[in-house]
Design a protein around this motif. Sequence first.
Motif, PDB file in Angstrom:
ATOM      1  N   ALA A   1       0.834  -1.200   0.000  1.00  0.00           N
ATOM      2  CA  ALA A   1       0.000   0.000   0.000  1.00  0.00           C
ATOM      3  C   ALA A   1       0.868   1.250   0.000  1.00  0.00           C
ATOM      4  O   ALA A   1       1.956   1.274   0.551  1.00  0.00           O
ATOM      5  CB  ALA A   1      -0.905   0.001   1.233  1.00  0.00           C
ATOM      6  N   SER A   2       0.377   2.273  -0.613  1.00  0.00           N
ATOM      7  CA  SER A   2       1.060   3.560  -0.635  1.00  0.00           C
ATOM      8  C   SER A   2       0.419   4.482   0.377  1.00  0.00           C
ATOM      9  O   SER A   2      -0.783   4.457   0.592  1.00  0.00           O
ATOM     10  CB  SER A   2       0.965   4.176  -2.034  1.00  0.00           C
ATOM     11  OG  SER A   2       1.311   5.542  -1.998  1.00  0.00           O
ATOM     12  N   ILE A   3       1.227   5.328   1.008  1.00  0.00           N
ATOM     13  CA  ILE A   3       0.677   6.261   1.985  1.00  0.00           C
ATOM     14  C   ILE A   3      -0.194   7.298   1.297  1.00  0.00           C
ATOM     15  O   ILE A   3      -0.936   8.022   1.951  1.00  0.00           O
ATOM     16  CB  ILE A   3       1.795   6.949   2.796  1.00  0.00           C
ATOM     17  CG1 ILE A   3       2.731   7.732   1.855  1.00  0.00           C
ATOM     18  CG2 ILE A   3       2.562   5.976   3.616  1.00  0.00           C
ATOM     19  CD1 ILE A   3       3.761   8.572   2.596  1.00  0.00           C
ATOM     20  N   HIS A   4      -0.106   7.370  -0.028  1.00  0.00           N
ATOM     21  CA  HIS A   4      -0.917   8.327  -0.758  1.00  0.00           C
ATOM     22  C   HIS A   4      -2.261   7.717  -1.163  1.00  0.00           C
ATOM     23  O   HIS A   4      -3.107   8.387  -1.719  1.00  0.00           O
ATOM     24  CB  HIS A   4      -0.161   8.811  -1.998  1.00  0.00           C
ATOM     25  CG  HIS A   4       1.156   9.456  -1.673  1.00  0.00           C
ATOM     26  ND1 HIS A   4       1.255  10.618  -0.953  1.00  0.00           N
ATOM     27  CD2 HIS A   4       2.431   9.085  -1.974  1.00  0.00           C
ATOM     28  CE1 HIS A   4       2.532  10.963  -0.822  1.00  0.00           C
ATOM     29  NE2 HIS A   4       3.263  10.043  -1.430  1.00  0.00           N
ATOM     30  N   GLU A   5      -2.449   6.461  -0.889  1.00  0.00           N
ATOM     31  CA  GLU A   5      -3.697   5.789  -1.191  1.00  0.00           C
ATOM     32  C   GLU A   5      -4.415   5.469   0.110  1.00  0.00           C
ATOM     33  O   GLU A   5      -3.874   5.628   1.205  1.00  0.00           O
ATOM     34  CB  GLU A   5      -3.419   4.499  -1.966  1.00  0.00           C
ATOM     35  CG  GLU A   5      -2.688   4.728  -3.291  1.00  0.00           C
ATOM     36  CD  GLU A   5      -2.257   3.413  -3.925  1.00  0.00           C
ATOM     37  OE1 GLU A   5      -2.395   2.380  -3.257  1.00  0.00           O
ATOM     38  OE2 GLU A   5      -1.769   3.432  -5.055  1.00  0.00           O
TER      39      GLU A   5
ATOM     40  N   HIS B   1     -10.604  -8.362  -2.250  1.00  0.00           N
ATOM     41  CA  HIS B   1      -9.525  -7.833  -3.077  1.00  0.00           C
ATOM     42  C   HIS B   1      -9.086  -6.468  -2.543  1.00  0.00           C
ATOM     43  O   HIS B   1      -9.875  -5.729  -1.959  1.00  0.00           O
ATOM     44  CB  HIS B   1      -9.982  -7.688  -4.530  1.00  0.00           C
ATOM     45  CG  HIS B   1     -10.295  -8.991  -5.195  1.00  0.00           C
ATOM     46  ND1 HIS B   1      -9.335  -9.932  -5.482  1.00  0.00           N
ATOM     47  CD2 HIS B   1     -11.477  -9.522  -5.623  1.00  0.00           C
ATOM     48  CE1 HIS B   1      -9.891 -10.975  -6.060  1.00  0.00           C
ATOM     49  NE2 HIS B   1     -11.203 -10.763  -6.151  1.00  0.00           N
ATOM     50  N   GLY B   2      -7.819  -6.166  -2.744  1.00  0.00           N
ATOM     51  CA  GLY B   2      -7.327  -4.833  -2.428  1.00  0.00           C
ATOM     52  C   GLY B   2      -6.842  -4.630  -1.012  1.00  0.00           C
ATOM     53  O   GLY B   2      -6.600  -3.483  -0.609  1.00  0.00           O
TER      54      GLY B   2
ATOM     55  N   LEU C   1      -0.783 -13.756  -2.857  1.00  0.00           N
ATOM     56  CA  LEU C   1      -1.170 -12.357  -2.769  1.00  0.00           C
ATOM     57  C   LEU C   1      -0.028 -11.404  -2.433  1.00  0.00           C
ATOM     58  O   LEU C   1       0.017 -10.287  -2.939  1.00  0.00           O
ATOM     59  CB  LEU C   1      -2.281 -12.197  -1.712  1.00  0.00           C
ATOM     60  CG  LEU C   1      -3.545 -13.032  -1.921  1.00  0.00           C
ATOM     61  CD1 LEU C   1      -4.479 -12.879  -0.727  1.00  0.00           C
ATOM     62  CD2 LEU C   1      -4.245 -12.630  -3.205  1.00  0.00           C
ATOM     63  N   ASP C   2       0.855 -11.828  -1.560  1.00  0.00           N
ATOM     64  CA  ASP C   2       1.913 -10.936  -1.073  1.00  0.00           C
ATOM     65  C   ASP C   2       3.110 -11.797  -0.671  1.00  0.00           C
ATOM     66  O   ASP C   2       2.989 -12.624   0.231  1.00  0.00           O
ATOM     67  CB  ASP C   2       1.391 -10.149   0.136  1.00  0.00           C
ATOM     68  CG  ASP C   2       2.427  -9.195   0.717  1.00  0.00           C
ATOM     69  OD1 ASP C   2       3.583  -9.188   0.247  1.00  0.00           O
ATOM     70  OD2 ASP C   2       2.067  -8.452   1.654  1.00  0.00           O
TER      71      ASP C   2
END
Length: 294
Positions: A2-6, A116-117, A181-182
């Motif tokens: 994850a991005s801190i901008h999302e 998802h996500g 997934l990761d």
Amino acid sequence: MASIHEQPRVILWSVPRSCTTAVLRSISNLVERGEIYYEPYYKALVGGPESESASTPAPRATAILPSAGSAYDSSIFTYAWVKKTLEAEHKDASLVFVKDFAMSLAGKVYMDHLPHGYRHTFLIRNPNKVIPSWRKCHDEWRPSKPLLDEEAKEEWHKADMGEHAGFKDLLELYQYVRENLDPAPFVMDADDLVSQPETVMAAYCKATGIPFSRKLIEWENDGSPMYAKWITCRDHLGYLNCNYHTNARSSSGFRKNEDLPKPASTSVTNPKAIEQIAKCVPYYEKLYRERFVP
């Protein structure tokens, strides 16, 4: 990652009695516009329309308790509903956070209902602490009926905890996430968390995109229900007022084990408990080797 901008979307998986409620309180203190879900998959497992086991009646009358931010009736908690709800837009939320148990997926039966996500993370705790604590909980919220003899008590423990107390499910979910997934799911250990909360939570935030703040490790206890911001099932509200959530309810931060109230004896002497701990340890040790080391 994850991005801190999302908008971070994070699930914290564990077994019961692993300090996850304390983490949820920590996260709740951080966000003003977060969507925070308390055990939606677990409710689908034990009390929703698809449940194969009878739901345990709430140990307190929920009608007299302050409501959670959004409390739903158990009749809607199907696995499909949970997945769809978690995948919803949540457009006004700065963070979507979920706390749940890996055993809620019934082995691998419902892994296709993972949303998802999301970034999947894991909180582990030594079975030598989990099993005695979980068994003690049963004495408080077992359904009201004549006192059970020791054999009946053991059957109750076995029925609720399962053979591996969720540790096998937790490892299998971790392996599934890593393979599909990761490649590097974040794992933290409860003892590390309470002994070095700033270090561990800072690493957790870096891995998930949650903005770090000291509010995650220290907060004011204003007396309001800790679940005021949580989205959960109405049946859960009673459990959150049980004695075994006292430390989380009254907390103002993470506390080391030596600072927490202790029972008269902390040694495990029950042969059945010792046997179950031995079955859980191999799964815990495999996850422990994958943990973030402060």
